[in-house]
Design an enzyme around this catalytic site. Sequence first.
Site, PDB file in Angstrom:
ATOM      1  N   ASP A 156       0.785  -1.192  -0.061  1.00  0.00           N
ATOM      2  CA  ASP A 156      -0.056  -0.106   0.171  1.00  0.00           C
ATOM      3  C   ASP A 156       0.869   1.339   0.050  1.00  0.00           C
ATOM      4  O   ASP A 156       1.486   1.446   1.081  1.00  0.00           O
ATOM      5  CB  ASP A 156      -1.012  -0.068   1.048  1.00  0.00           C
ATOM      6  CG  ASP A 156      -1.720   1.241   1.168  1.00  0.00           C
ATOM      7  OD1 ASP A 156      -2.957   1.062   0.522  1.00  0.00           O
ATOM      8  OD2 ASP A 156      -1.683   2.213   1.936  1.00  0.00           O
ATOM      9  N   TYR A 203       3.291   9.872   0.423  1.00  0.00           N
ATOM     10  CA  TYR A 203       4.403   9.547   1.211  1.00  0.00           C
ATOM     11  C   TYR A 203       6.002   9.744   0.804  1.00  0.00           C
ATOM     12  O   TYR A 203       6.792   9.761   1.383  1.00  0.00           O
ATOM     13  CB  TYR A 203       4.438   7.885   1.234  1.00  0.00           C
ATOM     14  CG  TYR A 203       2.814   7.440   2.147  1.00  0.00           C
ATOM     15  CD1 TYR A 203       2.038   8.114   2.700  1.00  0.00           C
ATOM     16  CD2 TYR A 203       2.747   6.034   1.637  1.00  0.00           C
ATOM     17  CE1 TYR A 203       0.882   7.781   3.200  1.00  0.00           C
ATOM     18  CE2 TYR A 203       1.345   5.593   1.906  1.00  0.00           C
ATOM     19  CZ  TYR A 203       0.583   6.305   2.886  1.00  0.00           C
ATOM     20  OH  TYR A 203      -0.705   5.770   3.254  1.00  0.00           O
ATOM     21  N   LYS A 257      -1.962   6.037  -4.247  1.00  0.00           N
ATOM     22  CA  LYS A 257      -3.135   7.091  -4.090  1.00  0.00           C
ATOM     23  C   LYS A 257      -2.773   8.385  -4.493  1.00  0.00           C
ATOM     24  O   LYS A 257      -1.618   8.712  -4.605  1.00  0.00           O
ATOM     25  CB  LYS A 257      -3.305   7.088  -2.531  1.00  0.00           C
ATOM     26  CG  LYS A 257      -3.555   6.012  -1.777  1.00  0.00           C
ATOM     27  CD  LYS A 257      -3.959   6.157  -0.444  1.00  0.00           C
ATOM     28  CE  LYS A 257      -3.700   4.729   0.527  1.00  0.00           C
ATOM     29  NZ  LYS A 257      -1.957   4.439   0.621  1.00  0.00           N
ATOM     30  N   HIS A 288      -6.732   9.884  -2.197  1.00  0.00           N
ATOM     31  CA  HIS A 288      -6.460   9.747  -0.704  1.00  0.00           C
ATOM     32  C   HIS A 288      -7.163  10.479   0.258  1.00  0.00           C
ATOM     33  O   HIS A 288      -7.571   9.874   1.455  1.00  0.00           O
ATOM     34  CB  HIS A 288      -4.965  10.256  -0.439  1.00  0.00           C
ATOM     35  CG  HIS A 288      -4.055   9.538   0.557  1.00  0.00           C
ATOM     36  ND1 HIS A 288      -2.782   9.615   0.547  1.00  0.00           N
ATOM     37  CD2 HIS A 288      -4.448   8.946   1.573  1.00  0.00           C
ATOM     38  CE1 HIS A 288      -2.324   9.066   1.730  1.00  0.00           C
ATOM     39  NE2 HIS A 288      -3.120   8.873   2.422  1.00  0.00           N
ATOM     40  N   ASN A 345     -10.523   7.696   3.257  1.00  0.00           N
ATOM     41  CA  ASN A 345     -10.715   8.641   4.349  1.00  0.00           C
ATOM     42  C   ASN A 345     -12.020   9.226   4.065  1.00  0.00           C
ATOM     43  O   ASN A 345     -12.366  10.375   4.418  1.00  0.00           O
ATOM     44  CB  ASN A 345      -9.692   9.725   4.452  1.00  0.00           C
ATOM     45  CG  ASN A 345      -8.577   9.014   4.950  1.00  0.00           C
ATOM     46  OD1 ASN A 345      -8.524   8.432   6.200  1.00  0.00           O
ATOM     47  ND2 ASN A 345      -7.383   9.147   4.120  1.00  0.00           N
TER      48      ASN A 345
END
Length: 268
Positions: free
Chosen positions: A52, A57, A82, A117, A149
């Site tokens: 993932d 990131y 994402k 994301h 989310n």
Amino acid sequence: MKFVTLNNDLKIPIVGSGTNTFGKLDNQYQNELRGDTEEVDWAIENGYRHFDAATLYNNEEVVGEGIKKSGIPREDFFITTKLNTRVAYEGTDQVHKAIENSLEKLQTDYFDLYLIHFPLDDKDHILEVWAVLEEYYERGVFKSIGVSNFDEEQLQLILDNGRVKPSANQIKSNMGDWNEPQIEFHNLHNIATIAWGPLGGIDDEKKTVLEEIGEKYGKTYAQVVLRYQIERDVIVIPKSHNKERQAQSLDIFDFELTADDRARIDEL
């Protein structure tokens, strides 16, 4: 490995590896990259095939390089990444550029799952971005598409207006907040739940009870929690910088929790 079948019949391993601090100095999220792929290498050696990742990131290249140098065929892996929606939205060209950049960094010509994301503030922008994801899905560049989310209202917006139903929503679900009402909504609409931070929310009192349960099976408290999650058909993406603990998070398919075990966990 147990698999969850998404609503387009694609199978996803129910346990994957989180990656948000992999390859970073001192294992810290905000730090620069070290220039190696050690944690990815260990994970692959331990048997992980589901990773993932995310643009946010700032280390997609670590995951991509680790997978490439493993020598294992790309089709044996399930790769999620994402779209970074923490930056100001500037239109669909920005989305296309971000997608192509992720494909390059992860050294692949397709993603098994691509997620928004975080929900954008503007509903029209959510639908505009979703339409771009649908284009890549219809071209086969994305094998499945989803969100992260999103709450029920934001998901319903896509369900009401999109051409392709989201395959998954990645949300917080752990002992601090199982997020059951959200998961029930997912189940109602055949949307898979992916839990980020699946081992969070455990204090000393909860840990003691979990250890008591685990002792019966020769398992750690973390393995008990992950087992509880997957018995709910929740996909989990634990993350560790320790090779042994990585292996432990996969070693959860040789025992089952009893109704009493689950009741004790529910009470926590």
